[in-house]
Write an enzyme that holds these catalytic residues in place. Structure first.
Site, PDB file in Angstrom:
ATOM      1  N   GLY A   1       0.837  -1.201   0.000  1.00  0.00           N
ATOM      2  CA  GLY A   1       0.000   0.000   0.000  1.00  0.00           C
ATOM      3  C   GLY A   1       0.868   1.246   0.000  1.00  0.00           C
ATOM      4  N   SER A   2       0.314   2.318   0.521  1.00  0.00           N
ATOM      5  CA  SER A   2       1.024   3.595   0.486  1.00  0.00           C
ATOM      6  C   SER A   2       2.141   3.646   1.525  1.00  0.00           C
ATOM      7  CB  SER A   2       0.038   4.727   0.766  1.00  0.00           C
ATOM      8  OG  SER A   2      -0.472   4.575   2.083  1.00  0.00           O
ATOM      9  N   GLU A  47       5.727  -3.360   0.903  1.00  0.00           N
ATOM     10  CA  GLU A  47       5.738  -2.997  -0.522  1.00  0.00           C
ATOM     11  C   GLU A  47       4.960  -1.697  -0.625  1.00  0.00           C
ATOM     12  OE1 GLU A  47       7.347  -4.774  -2.703  1.00  0.00           O
ATOM     13  OE2 GLU A  47       7.657  -6.647  -1.609  1.00  0.00           O
ATOM     14  N   CYS A  52       2.036   0.079  -8.530  1.00  0.00           N
ATOM     15  CA  CYS A  52       3.111   0.686  -7.740  1.00  0.00           C
ATOM     16  C   CYS A  52       4.366   0.805  -8.590  1.00  0.00           C
ATOM     17  CB  CYS A  52       3.348  -0.057  -6.442  1.00  0.00           C
ATOM     18  SG  CYS A  52       3.618  -1.782  -6.651  1.00  0.00           S
TER      19      CYS A  52
HETATM   20  C1  UN1 Z   1       1.859  -3.499  -7.679  1.00  0.00           C
HETATM   21  O1  UN1 Z   1       1.661  -2.558  -8.446  1.00  0.00           O
HETATM   22  O2  UN1 Z   1       1.419  -3.476  -6.512  1.00  0.00           O
HETATM   23  O3  UN1 Z   1       5.513  -5.299 -11.832  1.00  0.00           O
HETATM   24  C2  UN1 Z   1       2.541  -4.736  -8.075  1.00  0.00           C
HETATM   25  C3  UN1 Z   1       4.306  -5.210 -11.975  1.00  0.00           C
HETATM   26  C4  UN1 Z   1       3.421  -6.279 -11.401  1.00  0.00           C
HETATM   27  C5  UN1 Z   1       3.265  -6.116  -9.955  1.00  0.00           C
HETATM   28  C6  UN1 Z   1       2.907  -4.753  -9.520  1.00  0.00           C
HETATM   29  N1  UN1 Z   1       3.871  -7.581 -11.734  1.00  0.00           N
HETATM   30  O4  UN1 Z   1       3.789  -4.272 -12.540  1.00  0.00           O
END
Ligand code: UN1
Length: 508
Positions: free
Chosen positions: A241-242, A263, A297
């Site tokens: 998350g954030s 993450e 993300c």
């Molecule tokens: C995410 O955005 O939380 O690399 C994960 C990627 C994906 C995972 C993103 N396999 O864009």
């Protein structure tokens, strides 16, 4: 820009839930609204837990783990293999539900389920490869080795943007490692979570002897997540998350010495060097910056372009930004679906205003009318900035690509590293020296550093995660499994004497 009215998600959701074996009664009431960002329509309401319910669930998961930890790892792998089979069987429908609930285009919804299948396969292989080392010992008649043991109940807190894959990265590894899992999904995506739990339960039924409570779904608000984070029987919490969420979670876990896999935010950049294949760069940038409507993300948010190629690249990008099809993600040809909600749209408006105030020139970024006031579609924005400042230093979870120019590679790398986040990065170059420098210790400071592709779209085989405010966690491939186990170092004396390490004498 106006388009034909987007609607009908409620019927689609109900039909897909039927096909996924999820009883429509889950929508009978509760305090989480199941809605689709496609038209803003509500499919119903889902019940949630309160923080007070979490203790009993953790205890149930704990009891399950005590039984599971002594099941041989390859046998545990069999459960994950069956989970992968269930996911294969529902790939199309679960992918569609991801589209309906998170607003991803169909191929990205499917891709997310594929990622779940891939990590299951990876974990099944791992279930026979949870290797510990045998180490040369300094003592005669001794053996020194390490053993990896199951850890306990693993908490998973996931975000709306990867509503199913993130659970699977954690759960597939945690399960083969001999752990149980409690999952608190995003309040924005309750139905995909229910569908995944149903697939897990079918796999467990086929497996036959899985202890009850091996995987528990705990829908709820932040207080449920917090109860998981604070529970003494949860030795690991993996939270996506954030950075704001991470700042709340990390100190609480640290206070009780629990492990964290964090993450958090990314503010990912790509450098485009003078030697870059511009055709390829445009395609790589377009997918990384506009894909998932800028809500990964790993989304590309900053473009650092050499001044020799900046004008040419910007012309092509501006054309792509003007022409990319924004709209109903269920429709063929759509590449950019909706933002998740109004708050997300408001965040984009605010960031664009701040960019203008900081001297930025904005191309695109307007709201696209789809005939439903509760749905938030935007034309992706390309923002040429005089320098890296203001909103460019923050992660705004929307399709905004800021562009700055550079003169030499050192400056470009300094810009790349000059933000608080450290998730993903890339360079477009055909100059081997530049590519290697970018990946060297003096290059990108991110957990992911790519060459001639964008920063997003990672495969599960590599370790996924990043540094600095991204939180430092690693999930999925490589040796990420080690975070879900505890390591015991074993020294065995098979001699008749007792030589002490470091030559210490202690004769009584
Ligand atoms: C995410 O955005 O939380 O690399 C994960 C990627 C994906 C995972 C993103 N396999 O864009």
């Amino acid at each position: 820009e106006a388009m034909t009215a987007v609607s009908g998600t409620r019927d689609d959701v109900l039909a897909v839930l039927d096909r996924l074996g999820v009883d429509r009664a889950v929508l009978a009431g509760g305090d989480i609204v199941a809605r689709s960002p496609i038209d803003g329509g509500e499919a119903g309401r889902v019940t949630t837990l309160s923080a007070a319910d979490v203790d009993a669930l953790v205890r149930k998961a704990h009891a399950a783990q005590l039984a599971w930890r002594v099941v041989p790892a390859p046998r545990r792998g069999e459960l994950v293999r069956l989970l992968g089979e269930e996911l294969r069987a529902v790939r199309t429908d679960l992918g569609l539900l991801v589209t309906l609930e998170a607003g991803k285009i169909l191929s990205e919804g499917l891709g997310e389920v594929q990622e779940m299948i891939d990590i299951c396969d990876f974990a099944v292989g791992l279930s026979r490869q949870l290797y510990g080392l045998t180490i040369a010992t300094e003592r005669p008649g001794h053996r020194l080795m390490e053993t990896w043991h199951p850890l306990g109940v693993c908490g998973v807190i996931s975000a709306f943007n990867f509503p199913v894959a993130v659970w699977s990265w954690n759960a597939a590894l945690a399960l083969v490692c001999g752990n149980s899992v409690i999952w608190k999904p995003s309040e924005k995506t309750p139905l995909t979570a229910i569908a995944v739990q149903a697939a897990f339960e079918r796999a467990a039924a086929k497996f036959g002897s899985a202890p009850d409570g091996l995987s528990i779904l705990a829908q709820g608000h932040a207080d449920v997540g917090q109860a998981l984070v604070d529970h003494p029987l949860v030795p690991l919490v993996s939270a996506t998350g954030s950075t704001r969420m991470g700042r709340a979670v990390a100190p609480r876990l640290a206070a009780r010495f629990a492990r964290a896999i964090l993450e958090l935010g990314g503010n990912n950049a790509a450098i485009v060097a003078p030697s870059a294949d511009l055709e390829l760069a445009v395609r790589g940038i377009a997918f990384a910056a506009m894909g998932t409507a800028g809500q990964r993300c790993t989304t590309l948010r900053r473009l650092i372009v050499h001044e020799a190629v900046a004008d040419r690249l910007l012309d092509r990008l501006a054309a792509a930004y003007r022409s990319v099809k924004v709209g109903d993600p269920r429709e063929a040809g759509t590449l950019v679906g909706p933002l998740i909600d109004k708050a997300s749209y408001d965040g984009m408006v605010k960031a664009l205003a701040a960019a203008k105030a900081a001297g930025g020139t904005v191309i695109g970024g307007d709201r696209v009318d789809v005939g439903s006031g509760d749905a938030y579609y935007v034309r992706p924005a390309l923002v040429v900035m005089p320098d890296q400042a203001g909103p460019m230093l923050e992660e705004t979870f929307a399709p905004i690509l800021y562009v700055v120019r550079y003169r030499d590679l050192d400056q470009a790398i300094a810009l790349q590293n000059g933000v608080p986040q450290g998730l993903a990065s890339s360079i477009f170059t055909t100059d081997m020296r530049e590519a290697e420098t970018f990946m060297s210790p003096a290059g990108s400071d991110c957990g992911i550093a790519n060459v001639n592709l964008g920063p997003s779209g990672a495969e599960i085989g590599g370790a996924f995660g990043g540094e600095k405010e991204t939180g430092g966690g690693r999930e999925a491939g490589s040796d990420s499994w080690k975070a879900y186990m505890r390591r015991a170092t074993n020294t065995i004396n098979y001699s008749r004497s007792l030589p002490l390490a470091q030559g210490v004498q202690f004769d009584i």
